[in-house]
Design a protein around this motif. Structure first.
Motif, PDB file in Angstrom:
ATOM      1  N   MET A  79      -6.023 -21.981  -4.028  1.00  0.00           N
ATOM      2  CA  MET A  79      -5.122 -22.174  -5.156  1.00  0.00           C
ATOM      3  C   MET A  79      -3.985 -21.160  -5.066  1.00  0.00           C
ATOM      4  SD  MET A  79      -6.140 -22.305  -9.191  1.00  0.00           S
ATOM      5  CE  MET A  79      -4.918 -22.690 -10.429  1.00  0.00           C
ATOM      6  N   THR A  80      -2.780 -21.594  -5.336  1.00  0.00           N
ATOM      7  CA  THR A  80      -1.619 -20.705  -5.202  1.00  0.00           C
ATOM      8  C   THR A  80      -1.588 -19.690  -6.331  1.00  0.00           C
ATOM      9  OG1 THR A  80      -0.253 -22.259  -6.453  1.00  0.00           O
ATOM     10  CG2 THR A  80      -0.274 -22.503  -4.064  1.00  0.00           C
ATOM     11  N   SER A  81      -0.895 -18.569  -6.069  1.00  0.00           N
ATOM     12  CA  SER A  81      -0.752 -17.521  -7.079  1.00  0.00           C
ATOM     13  C   SER A  81       0.460 -17.806  -7.953  1.00  0.00           C
ATOM     14  CB  SER A  81      -0.571 -16.168  -6.391  1.00  0.00           C
ATOM     15  OG  SER A  81       0.669 -16.152  -5.688  1.00  0.00           O
ATOM     16  N   VAL A  82       0.572 -17.043  -9.052  1.00  0.00           N
ATOM     17  CA  VAL A  82       1.726 -17.196  -9.947  1.00  0.00           C
ATOM     18  C   VAL A  82       3.017 -16.924  -9.170  1.00  0.00           C
ATOM     19  CG1 VAL A  82       2.904 -16.242 -11.952  1.00  0.00           C
ATOM     20  CG2 VAL A  82       0.440 -16.671 -12.040  1.00  0.00           C
ATOM     21  N   GLY A  83       3.001 -15.879  -8.296  1.00  0.00           N
ATOM     22  CA  GLY A  83       4.206 -15.545  -7.533  1.00  0.00           C
ATOM     23  C   GLY A  83       4.613 -16.662  -6.602  1.00  0.00           C
ATOM     24  N   GLU A  84       3.623 -17.266  -5.944  1.00  0.00           N
ATOM     25  CA  GLU A  84       3.927 -18.370  -5.031  1.00  0.00           C
ATOM     26  C   GLU A  84       4.488 -19.571  -5.791  1.00  0.00           C
ATOM     27  OE1 GLU A  84       0.606 -17.693  -1.493  1.00  0.00           O
ATOM     28  OE2 GLU A  84      -0.018 -18.538  -3.427  1.00  0.00           O
ATOM     29  N   ARG A  85       3.921 -19.837  -6.962  1.00  0.00           N
ATOM     30  CA  ARG A  85       4.437 -20.962  -7.757  1.00  0.00           C
ATOM     31  C   ARG A  85       5.846 -20.663  -8.252  1.00  0.00           C
ATOM     32  NH1 ARG A  85      -0.947 -21.174  -9.316  1.00  0.00           N
ATOM     33  NH2 ARG A  85      -0.659 -19.866 -11.153  1.00  0.00           N
ATOM     34  N   LEU A  86       6.074 -19.417  -8.640  1.00  0.00           N
ATOM     35  CA  LEU A  86       7.401 -19.033  -9.113  1.00  0.00           C
ATOM     36  C   LEU A  86       8.433 -19.241  -7.999  1.00  0.00           C
ATOM     37  CD1 LEU A  86       8.706 -17.749 -11.660  1.00  0.00           C
ATOM     38  CD2 LEU A  86       8.452 -15.526 -10.535  1.00  0.00           C
ATOM     39  N   HIS A  87       8.078 -18.846  -6.778  1.00  0.00           N
ATOM     40  CA  HIS A  87       8.995 -19.004  -5.650  1.00  0.00           C
ATOM     41  C   HIS A  87       9.264 -20.488  -5.368  1.00  0.00           C
ATOM     42  CE1 HIS A  87      10.854 -18.321  -1.732  1.00  0.00           C
ATOM     43  NE2 HIS A  87      10.030 -19.238  -1.227  1.00  0.00           N
ATOM     44  N   ARG A  88       8.189 -21.287  -5.361  1.00  0.00           N
ATOM     45  CA  ARG A  88       8.362 -22.714  -5.067  1.00  0.00           C
ATOM     46  C   ARG A  88       9.219 -23.406  -6.121  1.00  0.00           C
ATOM     47  NH1 ARG A  88       5.910 -26.912  -7.163  1.00  0.00           N
ATOM     48  NH2 ARG A  88       4.199 -25.672  -8.038  1.00  0.00           N
ATOM     49  N   LEU A  89       8.934 -23.164  -7.375  1.00  0.00           N
ATOM     50  CA  LEU A  89       9.666 -23.824  -8.454  1.00  0.00           C
ATOM     51  C   LEU A  89      11.133 -23.386  -8.476  1.00  0.00           C
ATOM     52  CD1 LEU A  89       6.886 -23.537 -11.181  1.00  0.00           C
ATOM     53  CD2 LEU A  89       7.758 -25.682 -10.221  1.00  0.00           C
ATOM     54  N   VAL A 135      11.893 -10.214  -9.966  1.00  0.00           N
ATOM     55  CA  VAL A 135      11.460 -11.548  -9.521  1.00  0.00           C
ATOM     56  C   VAL A 135      10.926 -11.466  -8.093  1.00  0.00           C
ATOM     57  CG1 VAL A 135      12.228 -13.879  -8.947  1.00  0.00           C
ATOM     58  CG2 VAL A 135      13.008 -12.773 -11.065  1.00  0.00           C
ATOM     59  N   SER A 136      11.616 -10.700  -7.242  1.00  0.00           N
ATOM     60  CA  SER A 136      11.180 -10.561  -5.847  1.00  0.00           C
ATOM     61  C   SER A 136       9.789  -9.951  -5.764  1.00  0.00           C
ATOM     62  CB  SER A 136      12.175  -9.693  -5.076  1.00  0.00           C
ATOM     63  OG  SER A 136      11.733  -9.509  -3.752  1.00  0.00           O
ATOM     64  N   SER A 137       9.536  -8.931  -6.600  1.00  0.00           N
ATOM     65  CA  SER A 137       8.221  -8.277  -6.562  1.00  0.00           C
ATOM     66  C   SER A 137       7.116  -9.215  -7.078  1.00  0.00           C
ATOM     67  CB  SER A 137       8.241  -6.990  -7.382  1.00  0.00           C
ATOM     68  OG  SER A 137       8.480  -7.262  -8.753  1.00  0.00           O
ATOM     69  N   LEU A 138       7.469 -10.061  -8.055  1.00  0.00           N
ATOM     70  CA  LEU A 138       6.492 -11.040  -8.546  1.00  0.00           C
ATOM     71  C   LEU A 138       6.160 -12.061  -7.469  1.00  0.00           C
ATOM     72  CD1 LEU A 138       7.779 -11.819 -12.174  1.00  0.00           C
ATOM     73  CD2 LEU A 138       5.783 -10.443 -11.541  1.00  0.00           C
ATOM     74  N   GLU A 139       7.192 -12.563  -6.807  1.00  0.00           N
ATOM     75  CA  GLU A 139       6.985 -13.586  -5.788  1.00  0.00           C
ATOM     76  C   GLU A 139       6.207 -13.038  -4.595  1.00  0.00           C
ATOM     77  OE1 GLU A 139      10.887 -16.412  -6.694  1.00  0.00           O
ATOM     78  OE2 GLU A 139      10.814 -15.193  -4.844  1.00  0.00           O
ATOM     79  N   ALA A 140       6.361 -11.753  -4.343  1.00  0.00           N
ATOM     80  CA  ALA A 140       5.644 -11.120  -3.225  1.00  0.00           C
ATOM     81  C   ALA A 140       4.230 -10.713  -3.613  1.00  0.00           C
ATOM     82  CB  ALA A 140       6.417  -9.897  -2.737  1.00  0.00           C
ATOM     83  N   GLY A 141       3.882 -10.869  -4.877  1.00  0.00           N
ATOM     84  CA  GLY A 141       2.555 -10.509  -5.345  1.00  0.00           C
ATOM     85  C   GLY A 141       2.360  -9.031  -5.541  1.00  0.00           C
ATOM     86  N   LYS A 142       3.452  -8.289  -5.645  1.00  0.00           N
ATOM     87  CA  LYS A 142       3.350  -6.835  -5.798  1.00  0.00           C
ATOM     88  C   LYS A 142       3.250  -6.424  -7.260  1.00  0.00           C
ATOM     89  CE  LYS A 142       5.971  -5.890  -1.578  1.00  0.00           C
ATOM     90  NZ  LYS A 142       7.222  -5.311  -1.007  1.00  0.00           N
ATOM     91  N   GLU A 175       1.722 -24.510 -16.983  1.00  0.00           N
ATOM     92  CA  GLU A 175       1.946 -25.008 -15.634  1.00  0.00           C
ATOM     93  C   GLU A 175       2.310 -23.862 -14.693  1.00  0.00           C
ATOM     94  OE1 GLU A 175       4.644 -28.285 -13.173  1.00  0.00           O
ATOM     95  OE2 GLU A 175       4.696 -28.241 -15.362  1.00  0.00           O
ATOM     96  N   LEU A 176       3.091 -22.908 -15.178  1.00  0.00           N
ATOM     97  CA  LEU A 176       3.453 -21.752 -14.353  1.00  0.00           C
ATOM     98  C   LEU A 176       2.234 -20.861 -14.131  1.00  0.00           C
ATOM     99  CD1 LEU A 176       5.508 -20.033 -12.861  1.00  0.00           C
ATOM    100  CD2 LEU A 176       6.168 -19.026 -15.056  1.00  0.00           C
ATOM    101  N   ARG A 177       1.423 -20.687 -15.181  1.00  0.00           N
ATOM    102  CA  ARG A 177       0.281 -19.782 -15.079  1.00  0.00           C
ATOM    103  C   ARG A 177      -0.849 -20.369 -14.232  1.00  0.00           C
ATOM    104  NH1 ARG A 177      -0.759 -19.429 -20.063  1.00  0.00           N
ATOM    105  NH2 ARG A 177      -2.615 -20.737 -20.148  1.00  0.00           N
ATOM    106  N   THR A 178      -1.108 -21.671 -14.362  1.00  0.00           N
ATOM    107  CA  THR A 178      -2.269 -22.279 -13.713  1.00  0.00           C
ATOM    108  C   THR A 178      -1.909 -23.198 -12.553  1.00  0.00           C
ATOM    109  OG1 THR A 178      -2.296 -24.229 -15.150  1.00  0.00           O
ATOM    110  CG2 THR A 178      -3.455 -22.271 -15.944  1.00  0.00           C
ATOM    111  N   GLY A 179      -0.673 -23.636 -12.485  1.00  0.00           N
ATOM    112  CA  GLY A 179      -0.279 -24.588 -11.456  1.00  0.00           C
ATOM    113  C   GLY A 179      -0.551 -26.026 -11.844  1.00  0.00           C
ATOM    114  N   ARG A 180      -1.048 -26.226 -13.052  1.00  0.00           N
ATOM    115  CA  ARG A 180      -1.329 -27.585 -13.501  1.00  0.00           C
ATOM    116  C   ARG A 180      -0.271 -28.032 -14.491  1.00  0.00           C
ATOM    117  NH1 ARG A 180      -6.599 -25.334 -13.275  1.00  0.00           N
ATOM    118  NH2 ARG A 180      -6.565 -24.813 -15.491  1.00  0.00           N
ATOM    119  N   ALA A 181       0.103 -29.283 -14.376  1.00  0.00           N
ATOM    120  CA  ALA A 181       1.127 -29.823 -15.269  1.00  0.00           C
ATOM    121  C   ALA A 181       0.641 -29.817 -16.704  1.00  0.00           C
ATOM    122  CB  ALA A 181       1.485 -31.248 -14.850  1.00  0.00           C
ATOM    123  N   ALA A 182       1.576 -29.888 -17.635  1.00  0.00           N
ATOM    124  CA  ALA A 182       1.244 -29.816 -19.051  1.00  0.00           C
ATOM    125  C   ALA A 182       0.311 -30.945 -19.472  1.00  0.00           C
ATOM    126  CB  ALA A 182       2.524 -29.866 -19.882  1.00  0.00           C
TER     127      ALA A 182
END
Length: 408
Positions: free
Chosen positions: A1-11, A32-39, A60-67
């Motif tokens: 399952m992707t992390s919040v940072g990975e989802r933030l980067h993709r979106l 934002v960069s530090s979040l996307e990097a998981g730092k 959706e941002l927190r879990t990766g699941r649509a509303a």
């Protein structure tokens, strides 16, 4: 399952936004960069801000699941409940993001399917699994797993413990402020059946009355499908709150539809009480409905029992002489013989039928019906001037009733 940072980067990249465009004016591109990097880990406030900037729900941002993810699972549950097939529930159990409550409902569905095939061991396992997922849940959710466990116990011959579990669950709903109609309906219906198994007609009638007040009508499956279609339409239109209400109504109606055949017991229990209370018209309505529902659900023994009770009621009301059903066991045959005695026009035939009825009740009971047939035969003999024979019948009948008492 992707992390919040990975989802933030993709979106963000899907929308063609730079880190600065996403961050400003509240945050910086470096953040934002530090979040996307998981730092770094985003706070609740930061998640809400970025979700708003990305035009998505914060879940959706927190879990990766649509509303609408939860709602689509609810819809799938409703479809599985409509089919009643264990495979549909097992397939749903493999879905990502099922809540504990939704997993519990899958186990409840599989459990009821196992009950339908008389696989009591599998049913017991499934209802216990449902209970495990509902630890700490509100009582109106746990009640449905309790109903399943009670059904297993009753089928295993332990109706008394089933009554205890159902009564405890019913009282907890009232005490804790969760008088959910769907849960109460299921509890009262199963209480009516369990009390009937125990021969407790008074308690059975009380539970039946409560159940029938909660039941929505004669066509719960039709109502359920209407709500389900409405929920699908609203979900497709993006009207999620309204869709959630419709799907919830569909699921409640599907649950009621599974109880439809058991409502026959409720109509029978209430009908017998009305008969005792001399409400003959009300009793006729209830017992007629009970006979129809027993026939529809293939419960032939219960249908014959109810048909015999209807026949006796019609005789008492002076309605045209009824046709008696074909008896399926010795007790039903004894009941039919007693009714034939009531319908017979001459004393010899009456006596023969009553003797046959007493013979049928003598070994198996029920005790009240044995006693009634004995008294009717004694009265017939006394009226014919055969007092000594009447006394012998009464003495023998009393001995038989006492013997049956000692066996219970």
């Amino acid at each position: 399952m992707t992390s919040v940072g990975e989802r933030l980067h993709r979106l963000r990249t899907e929308r063609g936004m730079s880190q600065r465009e996403l961050a400003e004016p509240r945050y910086t591109a470096a953040f934002v960069s530090s979040l996307e990097a998981g730092k770094r880990t985003a706070s609740v406030e930061a998640l809400e801000y970025f979700a708003q900037r990305l035009a998505i729900a914060v879940d959706e941002l927190r879990t990766g699941r649509a509303a609408d993810h939860w709602l689509r699972l609810e819809l799938a549950l409703a479809v599985a409940e409509a089919a009643g097939a264990p495979g549909a529930f097992r397939e749903l159990l493999g879905s990502e993001g099922l809540s504990d409550e939704q997993q519990a409902w899958c186990h409840v569905g599989i459990g009821h399917a196992a009950l339908a095939t008389a696989d009591l061991a599998e049913a017991g396992i499934q209802f216990e699994s449902a209970d495990h997922h509902l630890v700490g849940a509100a009582p109106h959710h746990r009640a449905h797993a309790t109903v399943g466990r009670a059904a297993v116990l009753r089928r295993q011959g332990d109706a008394r413990y089933a009554v205890y579990l159902l009564t405890e669950a019913r009282d907890e709903l009232t005490r804790t402020g969760y008088p959910d109609p769907s849960a109460l309906l299921a509890l009262h219906v199963h209480l009516a059946v369990a009390h009937s198994d125990l021969g407790d007609d008074v308690q059975a009638a009380e539970a039946a009355e409560s159940a029938l007040l909660l039941a929505s009508g004669p066509r719960p499956m039709t109502i359920a499908r209407g709500h389900l279609d409405t929920g699908r339409t609203l979900l497709a239109a993006g009207r999620l709150p309204e869709a959630a209400v419709a799907v919830g109504q569909a699921r409640a109606a599907f649950r009621e539809a599974t109880l439809h055949s058991l409502l026959a017991w409720c109509h029978r229990a209430r009908g017998l009480r009305r008969k005792r209370d001399w409400d003959r018209e009300g009793a006729l309505t209830d017992l007629t409905m009970a006979e129809r529902l027993f026939a529809e659900s293939g419960q032939d023994d219960r249908r014959v029992d109810t048909a015999l009770e209807l026949a006796e009621l019609r005789l008492a009301m002076g309605i045209a002489e009824p046709d008696l059903p074909v008896a399926g066991n010795p007790v039903q045959q004894a009941r039919a013989d007693r009714l034939r005695a009531l319908m017979a026009s001459d004393g010899v035939a009456k006596e023969q039928f009553l003797v046959a009825a007493i013979g049928g009740f003598r070994d198996r009971g029920p005790r009240p019906e044995l006693a009634r047939a004995v008294n009717e035969l004694a009265d017939l003999l006394e009226a014919a001037g055969r007092g000594d024979e009447a006394l012998r019948v009464l003495r023998a009948g009393l001995a038989d009733v006492q013997r049956l008492n000692s066996q219970t």
